[in-house]
Design a protein around this motif. Structure first.
Motif, PDB file in Angstrom:
ATOM      1  N   PRO A   1       0.792  -1.229   0.000  1.00 48.02           N
ATOM      2  CA  PRO A   1       0.000   0.000   0.000  1.00 48.02           C
ATOM      3  C   PRO A   1       0.830   1.288   0.000  1.00 48.02           C
ATOM      4  N   MET A   2       2.127   1.197   0.262  1.00 46.39           N
ATOM      5  CA  MET A   2       2.986   2.381   0.220  1.00 46.39           C
ATOM      6  C   MET A   2       3.587   2.615  -1.164  1.00 46.39           C
ATOM      7  N   VAL A   3       3.273   1.763  -2.129  1.00 46.96           N
ATOM      8  CA  VAL A   3       3.804   1.910  -3.488  1.00 46.96           C
ATOM      9  C   VAL A   3       3.207   3.166  -4.118  1.00 46.96           C
ATOM     10  N   PRO A   4       4.035   3.971  -4.779  1.00 46.57           N
ATOM     11  CA  PRO A   4       3.579   5.278  -5.298  1.00 46.57           C
ATOM     12  C   PRO A   4       2.855   5.176  -6.628  1.00 46.57           C
ATOM     13  N   GLY A   5       1.656   4.673  -6.609  1.00 43.45           N
ATOM     14  CA  GLY A   5       0.908   4.498  -7.847  1.00 43.45           C
ATOM     15  C   GLY A   5       0.588   5.806  -8.553  1.00 43.45           C
ATOM     16  N   ALA A   6       0.311   6.856  -7.807  1.00 46.50           N
ATOM     17  CA  ALA A   6      -0.054   8.137  -8.424  1.00 46.50           C
ATOM     18  C   ALA A   6       1.122   8.729  -9.197  1.00 46.50           C
ATOM     19  N   PHE A   7       2.324   8.641  -8.641  1.00 50.82           N
ATOM     20  CA  PHE A   7       3.489   9.186  -9.350  1.00 50.82           C
ATOM     21  C   PHE A   7       3.779   8.395 -10.623  1.00 50.82           C
TER      22      PHE A   7
ATOM     23  N   ASN B   1       7.936  13.127 -11.751  1.00 52.25           N
ATOM     24  CA  ASN B   1       7.068  12.050 -11.273  1.00 52.25           C
ATOM     25  C   ASN B   1       7.719  10.676 -11.446  1.00 52.25           C
ATOM     26  N   GLY B   2       8.388  10.469 -12.550  1.00 52.36           N
ATOM     27  CA  GLY B   2       9.052   9.186 -12.781  1.00 52.36           C
ATOM     28  C   GLY B   2      10.178   8.929 -11.792  1.00 52.36           C
ATOM     29  N   LEU B   3      10.962   9.950 -11.503  1.00 49.16           N
ATOM     30  CA  LEU B   3      12.053   9.787 -10.541  1.00 49.16           C
ATOM     31  C   LEU B   3      11.526   9.581  -9.128  1.00 49.16           C
ATOM     32  N   LYS B   4      10.449  10.291  -8.779  1.00 44.89           N
ATOM     33  CA  LYS B   4       9.855  10.064  -7.452  1.00 44.89           C
ATOM     34  C   LYS B   4       9.369   8.622  -7.320  1.00 44.89           C
ATOM     35  N   ALA B   5       8.675   8.149  -8.337  1.00 46.99           N
ATOM     36  CA  ALA B   5       8.174   6.767  -8.298  1.00 46.99           C
ATOM     37  C   ALA B   5       9.335   5.781  -8.194  1.00 46.99           C
TER      38      ALA B   5
END
Length: 170
Positions: free
Chosen positions: A92-98, A128-132
């Motif tokens: 659940p902590m996976v950054p799906g939005a980013f 966003n890609g680097l944050k993810a």
């Protein structure tokens, strides 16, 4: 009071998300409540770090480290491998939005747009890609590092048979 209710609400739904992935992965029933607690506390620590001014990468790392260490100790009581407890709790902590915004940005970059809009969209997409990517790296490092550290000390007690028992062959 409102902040505490929001915290408890978020805590509950983080745990429920972990249970959802646990059921999806068909984990043993005896581990469901433990996975709920690991997901709820790990995700809550992530949001506490965010509220304290830390970034999402640092918050995700600390939440994953908490899940990694706690799953090591809980694995002995639940008689199951630590990864069975840790992986559903950390998903659940996976950054799906980013990741979604990054992929959507890549798709929009293929459209015909002016140069200034292209540069702005490229910047947002890369951000966003680097944050993810870094959040995923922090989650994987945070979950696996405690297990790798403690596994080295306990590997001496493992009895691995390389050859089959000759008494059974006769």
């Amino acid at each position: 009071m409102q902040e505490w209710l929001h915290f408890i609400d978020r805590w509950f739904w983080l745990g429920m998300g972990a249970i959802g992935f646990a059921i999806l992965f068909n984990v043993p029933k005896r581990t469901i409540f433990t996975i709920f607690l690991l997901g709820a506390f790990g995700g809550s620590l992530k949001f506490i770090v965010l509220a304290a001014g830390g970034g999402i990468i640092l918050g995700s790392f600390f939440g994953a480290v908490l899940v990694g260490f706690a799953s090591l100790f809980a694995a002995h009581y639940r008689h199951t491998p630590p990864f069975v407890l840790a992986i559903p709790a950390v998903i659940p902590m996976v950054p799906g939005a980013f990741a979604y915004r990054a992929m959507l940005g890549v798709i929009h970059l293929t459209e015909k747009i002016d140069h200034e809009t292209f540069l702005k969209l490229m910047e947002e997409t890369i951000d966003n890609g680097l944050k993810a990517f870094f959040v995923l790296a922090a989650l994987s490092l945070g979950v696996s590092a405690p297990m790798l550290i403690f596994r080295r000390e306990s590997a001496k007690n493992l009895a691995v048979r390389i050859k089959p028992d000759e008494a059974k062959l006769k």
